[in-house]
Write a protein that holds these residues in place. Sequence first.
Motif, PDB file in Angstrom:
ATOM      1  N   ASP A  92       0.802  -1.222   0.000  1.00  0.00           N
ATOM      2  CA  ASP A  92       0.000   0.000   0.000  1.00  0.00           C
ATOM      3  C   ASP A  92       0.838   1.276   0.000  1.00  0.00           C
ATOM      4  OD1 ASP A  92      -2.502  -1.215  -0.179  1.00  0.00           O
ATOM      5  OD2 ASP A  92      -2.643  -1.458   1.990  1.00  0.00           O
ATOM      6  N   GLY A 115       3.629  -7.331  -8.547  1.00  0.00           N
ATOM      7  CA  GLY A 115       2.781  -7.907  -7.507  1.00  0.00           C
ATOM      8  C   GLY A 115       3.204  -7.559  -6.096  1.00  0.00           C
ATOM      9  N   ASP A 159      -2.959  -2.835 -15.461  1.00  0.00           N
ATOM     10  CA  ASP A 159      -3.321  -3.470 -14.190  1.00  0.00           C
ATOM     11  C   ASP A 159      -2.400  -4.622 -13.813  1.00  0.00           C
ATOM     12  OD1 ASP A 159      -4.042  -5.459 -15.949  1.00  0.00           O
ATOM     13  OD2 ASP A 159      -6.177  -5.453 -15.444  1.00  0.00           O
ATOM     14  N   GLY A 160      -1.375  -4.881 -14.618  1.00  0.00           N
ATOM     15  CA  GLY A 160      -0.426  -5.937 -14.298  1.00  0.00           C
ATOM     16  C   GLY A 160      -0.841  -7.322 -14.740  1.00  0.00           C
ATOM     17  N   SER A 161      -1.988  -7.430 -15.425  1.00  0.00           N
ATOM     18  CA  SER A 161      -2.487  -8.746 -15.819  1.00  0.00           C
ATOM     19  C   SER A 161      -1.710  -9.340 -16.988  1.00  0.00           C
ATOM     20  CB  SER A 161      -3.981  -8.661 -16.167  1.00  0.00           C
ATOM     21  OG  SER A 161      -4.189  -7.762 -17.251  1.00  0.00           O
ATOM     22  N   ASN A 190       2.828  -2.879 -11.381  1.00  0.00           N
ATOM     23  CA  ASN A 190       1.708  -3.762 -11.055  1.00  0.00           C
ATOM     24  C   ASN A 190       2.022  -5.210 -11.376  1.00  0.00           C
ATOM     25  OD1 ASN A 190       0.022  -1.772  -9.992  1.00  0.00           O
ATOM     26  ND2 ASN A 190      -0.821  -1.235 -11.994  1.00  0.00           N
ATOM     27  N   VAL A 227       3.860   2.074 -14.646  1.00  0.00           N
ATOM     28  CA  VAL A 227       2.683   1.578 -13.920  1.00  0.00           C
ATOM     29  C   VAL A 227       2.481   0.096 -14.208  1.00  0.00           C
ATOM     30  CG1 VAL A 227       0.184   1.763 -13.660  1.00  0.00           C
ATOM     31  CG2 VAL A 227       1.576   3.839 -13.913  1.00  0.00           C
ATOM     32  N   ALA A 228       2.534  -0.278 -15.495  1.00  0.00           N
ATOM     33  CA  ALA A 228       2.343  -1.678 -15.876  1.00  0.00           C
ATOM     34  C   ALA A 228       3.410  -2.562 -15.253  1.00  0.00           C
ATOM     35  CB  ALA A 228       2.370  -1.816 -17.400  1.00  0.00           C
ATOM     36  N   ARG A 247       0.576   1.056  -4.422  1.00  0.00           N
ATOM     37  CA  ARG A 247      -0.434   1.906  -5.045  1.00  0.00           C
ATOM     38  C   ARG A 247       0.277   2.954  -5.892  1.00  0.00           C
ATOM     39  NH1 ARG A 247      -3.800   4.904  -1.400  1.00  0.00           N
ATOM     40  NH2 ARG A 247      -2.272   4.655   0.271  1.00  0.00           N
ATOM     41  N   VAL A 248      -0.207   3.136  -7.117  1.00  0.00           N
ATOM     42  CA  VAL A 248       0.447   4.052  -8.040  1.00  0.00           C
ATOM     43  C   VAL A 248      -0.402   5.306  -8.209  1.00  0.00           C
ATOM     44  CG1 VAL A 248       1.425   4.344 -10.346  1.00  0.00           C
ATOM     45  CG2 VAL A 248       1.484   2.094  -9.247  1.00  0.00           C
ATOM     46  N   ASP A 274       2.229  -9.445 -18.583  1.00  0.00           N
ATOM     47  CA  ASP A 274       3.652  -9.136 -18.424  1.00  0.00           C
ATOM     48  C   ASP A 274       4.394  -9.959 -19.462  1.00  0.00           C
ATOM     49  OD1 ASP A 274       6.197  -8.516 -17.607  1.00  0.00           O
ATOM     50  OD2 ASP A 274       6.114  -9.675 -15.745  1.00  0.00           O
TER      51      ASP A 274
END
Length: 336
Positions: free
Chosen positions: A117, A135, A267-269, A132, A128-129, A139-140, A271
């Motif tokens: 957090d 993992g 959102d990091g989904s 995220n 950002v990518a 928080r960005v 990579d």
Amino acid sequence: MTILRLGTRRSALATTQSGWVADRLRAAGHQVELVEITTHGDVSTAPLATIGGTGVFAAAIRQALLDGEVDLAVHSLKDLPVAPHPGLEIAAIPVREDVRDALVARDGLTLGELPADAVVGTGSPRRVAALNALGLGLRVQDLRGNVDTRLRRVAEGDLDAVILACAGLRRLGLQERITEAIDPLQMLPAPGQGALALEIRSDDDQARAAVIPLDDPDTRAAVTAERALLAGLGAGCSAPVGALAEIVEEMDGSLHVSLRGFVGAIDGSLDLRRSVTGPIERAEDLGHELARTLLEDGARAVIPRSEEPERPAGASRPGGPQNTSSSVHNDLEQNL
């Protein structure tokens, strides 16, 4: 001798970079005058992605070049769109600075030491990518402003950390503020990060002759590969795309380009990481080849394919007969 008018943005980083180039031109016997230009990116407070990406910093300076108000412009190469600009050319790309991203965090913390957090500021979709995808539960927060403004957000406790480019902080003499130079295995830099582009009018032979001695062929080949990857993806310079090309010497003495690429979802989904290696003479082709691999392996989900890939601004290093062999690898290592 005619004075070279060098157009620059007014920010501390831009004037420092332009001053670095001006000093080297003066050392070579040229007279140089810095001309400050305000760009749309400097006066807007909106997120970069909503006002056209980082190319907004270059537009006004390029127009001043075309209008004959200045003879030379110094850009951070990662800020330039990959498509060539009619009437202009990148005449020199000097030796590159540190390519890595820099974490500046409270209490000297590294990425791995930041608590869940923790709030990290950045204006880059790529960063950002990548964050995220790690993992770490960070928080960005979107971040704009000059370097001093961003660093002050950490010093005053408004943010736990910010991410900037190592190159910019080093050029400003602020390298002691870096709490971690982030390993490219965790966060690949932006295409062209750490490199400067010296742009002139295509018909200005005098300016070309002045700046060509500052060109570094290996840096040019590396960034040509990286920007060709960006062009092949049909992506802009503010897209969640990372790339890093390195020039390596093979056992037989030949030079090769080793290019790594990253495409991520905000959102990091996603990579997605791939790499390609081939002769330095094929730097541009290698970038397009890696782009095709990334698109085939899932990048289309986050980067819509343009109708026709753009060509990168800058040519690969000239050489003898081309060796068309190359190798593409799947980089399956996880971020640490």
